[in-house]
Design a protein around this motif. Structure first.
Motif, PDB file in Angstrom:
ATOM      1  N   ARG A  74     -21.637  -1.658  13.236  1.00 31.78           N
ATOM      2  CA  ARG A  74     -20.267  -2.182  13.190  1.00 31.78           C
ATOM      3  C   ARG A  74     -19.794  -2.421  11.762  1.00 31.78           C
ATOM      4  N   ARG A  75     -20.601  -2.045  10.785  1.00 33.97           N
ATOM      5  CA  ARG A  75     -20.241  -2.297   9.389  1.00 33.97           C
ATOM      6  C   ARG A  75     -19.397  -1.162   8.819  1.00 33.97           C
ATOM      7  N   ASN A  76     -18.251  -1.509   8.323  1.00 30.76           N
ATOM      8  CA  ASN A  76     -17.407  -0.535   7.653  1.00 30.76           C
ATOM      9  C   ASN A  76     -17.885  -0.355   6.213  1.00 30.76           C
ATOM     10  N   GLU A  77     -17.632   0.827   5.657  1.00 31.25           N
ATOM     11  CA  GLU A  77     -18.056   1.144   4.299  1.00 31.25           C
ATOM     12  C   GLU A  77     -16.975   1.953   3.602  1.00 31.25           C
ATOM     13  N   PRO A  78     -16.917   1.891   2.269  1.00 29.21           N
ATOM     14  CA  PRO A  78     -15.915   2.690   1.556  1.00 29.21           C
ATOM     15  C   PRO A  78     -16.065   4.194   1.789  1.00 29.21           C
ATOM     16  N   ALA A  79     -17.252   4.649   2.161  1.00 30.24           N
ATOM     17  CA  ALA A  79     -17.455   6.073   2.466  1.00 30.24           C
ATOM     18  C   ALA A  79     -16.614   6.534   3.654  1.00 30.24           C
ATOM     19  N   PHE A  80     -16.134   5.584   4.451  1.00 31.08           N
ATOM     20  CA  PHE A  80     -15.334   5.933   5.630  1.00 31.08           C
ATOM     21  C   PHE A  80     -13.831   5.994   5.327  1.00 31.08           C
ATOM     22  N   LEU A  81     -13.452   5.830   4.069  1.00 33.02           N
ATOM     23  CA  LEU A  81     -12.035   5.850   3.714  1.00 33.02           C
ATOM     24  C   LEU A  81     -11.328   7.152   4.122  1.00 33.02           C
ATOM     25  N   PRO A  82     -11.980   8.321   4.027  1.00 34.96           N
ATOM     26  CA  PRO A  82     -11.289   9.547   4.442  1.00 34.96           C
ATOM     27  C   PRO A  82     -10.815   9.523   5.894  1.00 34.96           C
ATOM     28  N   TYR A  83     -11.440   8.709   6.742  1.00 29.86           N
ATOM     29  CA  TYR A  83     -10.985   8.623   8.135  1.00 29.86           C
ATOM     30  C   TYR A  83      -9.639   7.894   8.234  1.00 29.86           C
ATOM     31  N   VAL A  84      -9.401   6.968   7.319  1.00 29.85           N
ATOM     32  CA  VAL A  84      -8.085   6.315   7.250  1.00 29.85           C
ATOM     33  C   VAL A  84      -7.045   7.337   6.812  1.00 29.85           C
ATOM     34  N   ALA A  85      -7.375   8.094   5.776  1.00 27.30           N
ATOM     35  CA  ALA A  85      -6.455   9.123   5.282  1.00 27.30           C
ATOM     36  C   ALA A  85      -6.174  10.169   6.352  1.00 27.30           C
ATOM     37  N   GLY A  86      -7.215  10.528   7.106  1.00 32.25           N
ATOM     38  CA  GLY A  86      -7.047  11.530   8.150  1.00 32.25           C
ATOM     39  C   GLY A  86      -6.094  11.083   9.241  1.00 32.25           C
ATOM     40  N   THR A  87      -6.138   9.805   9.585  1.00 31.39           N
ATOM     41  CA  THR A  87      -5.229   9.278  10.601  1.00 31.39           C
ATOM     42  C   THR A  87      -3.787   9.307  10.101  1.00 31.39           C
ATOM     43  N   ILE A  88      -3.594   8.971   8.838  1.00 32.11           N
ATOM     44  CA  ILE A  88      -2.247   9.030   8.260  1.00 32.11           C
ATOM     45  C   ILE A  88      -1.719  10.463   8.282  1.00 32.11           C
ATOM     46  N   ALA A  89      -2.573  11.402   7.907  1.00 33.61           N
ATOM     47  CA  ALA A  89      -2.171  12.813   7.925  1.00 33.61           C
ATOM     48  C   ALA A  89      -1.754  13.243   9.330  1.00 33.61           C
ATOM     49  N   GLN A  90      -2.507  12.810  10.320  1.00 35.22           N
ATOM     50  CA  GLN A  90      -2.204  13.137  11.713  1.00 35.22           C
ATOM     51  C   GLN A  90      -0.865  12.545  12.133  1.00 35.22           C
ATOM     52  N   VAL A 121      -2.114  13.597   1.664  1.00 39.69           N
ATOM     53  CA  VAL A 121      -2.362  12.157   1.760  1.00 39.69           C
ATOM     54  C   VAL A 121      -3.301  11.699   0.651  1.00 39.69           C
ATOM     55  N   ALA A 122      -4.367  12.443   0.433  1.00 34.79           N
ATOM     56  CA  ALA A 122      -5.333  12.087  -0.606  1.00 34.79           C
ATOM     57  C   ALA A 122      -4.676  12.091  -1.984  1.00 34.79           C
ATOM     58  N   GLU A 123      -3.914  13.142  -2.273  1.00 36.82           N
ATOM     59  CA  GLU A 123      -3.274  13.269  -3.582  1.00 36.82           C
ATOM     60  C   GLU A 123      -2.284  12.140  -3.831  1.00 36.82           C
ATOM     61  N   ALA A 124      -1.449  11.856  -2.839  1.00 36.70           N
ATOM     62  CA  ALA A 124      -0.412  10.835  -3.014  1.00 36.70           C
ATOM     63  C   ALA A 124      -0.990   9.435  -3.119  1.00 36.70           C
ATOM     64  N   THR A 125      -1.900   9.076  -2.210  1.00 38.28           N
ATOM     65  CA  THR A 125      -2.436   7.712  -2.221  1.00 38.28           C
ATOM     66  C   THR A 125      -3.273   7.455  -3.468  1.00 38.28           C
ATOM     67  N   THR A 126      -3.958   8.466  -3.941  1.00 37.46           N
ATOM     68  CA  THR A 126      -4.735   8.321  -5.176  1.00 37.46           C
ATOM     69  C   THR A 126      -3.808   8.139  -6.373  1.00 37.46           C
ATOM     70  N   ALA A 127      -2.762   8.943  -6.437  1.00 43.88           N
ATOM     71  CA  ALA A 127      -1.796   8.810  -7.534  1.00 43.88           C
ATOM     72  C   ALA A 127      -1.120   7.443  -7.496  1.00 43.88           C
ATOM     73  N   ASN A 128      -0.775   6.974  -6.305  1.00 44.12           N
ATOM     74  CA  ASN A 128      -0.151   5.656  -6.174  1.00 44.12           C
ATOM     75  C   ASN A 128      -1.064   4.563  -6.707  1.00 44.12           C
ATOM     76  N   ALA A 129      -2.337   4.616  -6.313  1.00 41.76           N
ATOM     77  CA  ALA A 129      -3.284   3.579  -6.731  1.00 41.76           C
ATOM     78  C   ALA A 129      -3.546   3.620  -8.228  1.00 41.76           C
ATOM     79  N   LYS A 130      -3.665   4.809  -8.788  1.00 40.33           N
ATOM     80  CA  LYS A 130      -3.903   4.922 -10.227  1.00 40.33           C
ATOM     81  C   LYS A 130      -2.753   4.310 -11.017  1.00 40.33           C
ATOM     82  N   MET A 139      -0.852   3.090   0.138  1.00 40.48           N
ATOM     83  CA  MET A 139      -2.208   3.125  -0.410  1.00 40.48           C
ATOM     84  C   MET A 139      -3.180   2.897   0.732  1.00 40.48           C
ATOM     85  N   ILE A 140      -4.427   3.260   0.528  1.00 42.21           N
ATOM     86  CA  ILE A 140      -5.419   3.173   1.605  1.00 42.21           C
ATOM     87  C   ILE A 140      -6.611   2.338   1.171  1.00 42.21           C
ATOM     88  N   GLU A 141      -7.223   1.719   2.167  1.00 43.19           N
ATOM     89  CA  GLU A 141      -8.336   0.806   1.910  1.00 43.19           C
ATOM     90  C   GLU A 141      -9.203   0.711   3.155  1.00 43.19           C
TER      91      GLU A 141
END
Length: 269
Positions: A227-243, A252-261, A203-205
């Motif tokens: 230096r403030r992180n925001e939830p809008a930056f979550l796709p950058y976490v997903a992008g690193t995992i994909a890489q 990555v988006a489909e799987a992590t979203t399904a896992n969290a739901k 899962m991603i956060e």
């Protein structure tokens, strides 16, 4: 279009004061459609639950006492958390666990507090949002004592070793990853970890406002909040995992979203 779920944000942090509506809208604009506020003390868990109530089906929250705050636990704490966990927007027990890195609360008190959370999660059967830092052996030992009856758990903001990741997976836990994975100087070992961990256990956060991903473009950072992180930056976490895993961002988006739901029993959007 990719949809994301941020399983851990600290939206009650003073860095977001006066900014909450914009923060949520910016996240929605980036397809981060649901966010879970992390409860770190009884008072903070209460505030997070009330805030989540104002944004139904978008914000949810957890209820727990962070190991840093374990010394604040009283006889009234667990009953107060139990009451919060009866609310539909409060979807998880935690943040709870052990932190022997800073020892802001004495270790015996941390352990007592953690055990109380494990018992509470067993009682209410809502999943665990777990914290472990520099306390792996003791954390595993305590957790295994309760494991047969425990609901699901996610070790959030995971930055540990591959050996530790394997141990948590063997216990049936999920792992939550933040922008730390893009810090190749400090956390280079996480590429090996992410290559190994199955996508159906990730899962991603953001852990916003902390753990700002290193790959967020400078132009995306708001003036005065560089230096403030925001939830809008979550796709950058997903992008690193994909890489790291050599797969598409869509997967990555489909799987992590399904896992969290599934894990948090969230309303389907």
């Amino acid at each position: 279009m990719n949809n994301y779920i941020d399983i851990g944000i600290n939206l009650t942090n003073r860095q977001f004061e006066g900014d909450i509506d914009d923060i949520i809208q910016d996240a929605l604009d980036e397809e981060v459609l649901q966010m879970i506020l992390t409860g770190t003390s009884v008072r903070n868990s209460q505030a997070s639950a009330q805030l989540a109530k104002q944004y139904p089906d978008v914000l949810y929250s957890t209820a727990g006492i962070h190991p840093h705050d374990a010394k604040s636990m009283t006889n009234e704490s667990i009953p107060a958390l139990r009451k919060l966990l009866q609310m539909k927007q409060v979807v998880s027990v935690g943040e709870c666990g052990l932190d022997f890195d800073r020892d802001f609360s004495p270790r015996p008190i941390q352990e007592k507090c953690y055990k109380a959370h494990l018992a509470l999660a067993t009682e209410v059967q809502k999943p665990l949002f777990l914290h472990e830092r520099a306390a792996f052996s003791r954390f595993v030992s305590i957790t295994k004592e309760h494991l047969p009856k425990l609901p699901q758990g996610v070790v959030h903001c995971f930055t540990g070793t591959l050996t530790e990741a394997k141990a948590y997976l063997d216990m049936g836990f999920y792992l939550g990853f933040t922008g730390a994975i893009s810090d190749v100087k400090r956390f280079s070992h996480l590429k090996e970890v992410l290559t190994y961990v199955p996508l159906d256990k990730i899962m991603i956060e953001t852990d916003a406002p902390f753990m700002l991903p290193k790959n967020v473009p400078t132009g995306s950072l708001k003036k005065y909040h560089e230096r403030r992180n925001e939830p809008a930056f979550l796709p950058y976490v997903a992008g690193t995992i994909a890489q790291f895993k050599g797969i598409s961002l869509d997967k990555v988006a489909e799987a992590t979203t399904a896992n969290a739901k599934q894990f948090f029993n969230l309303n389907v959007k």
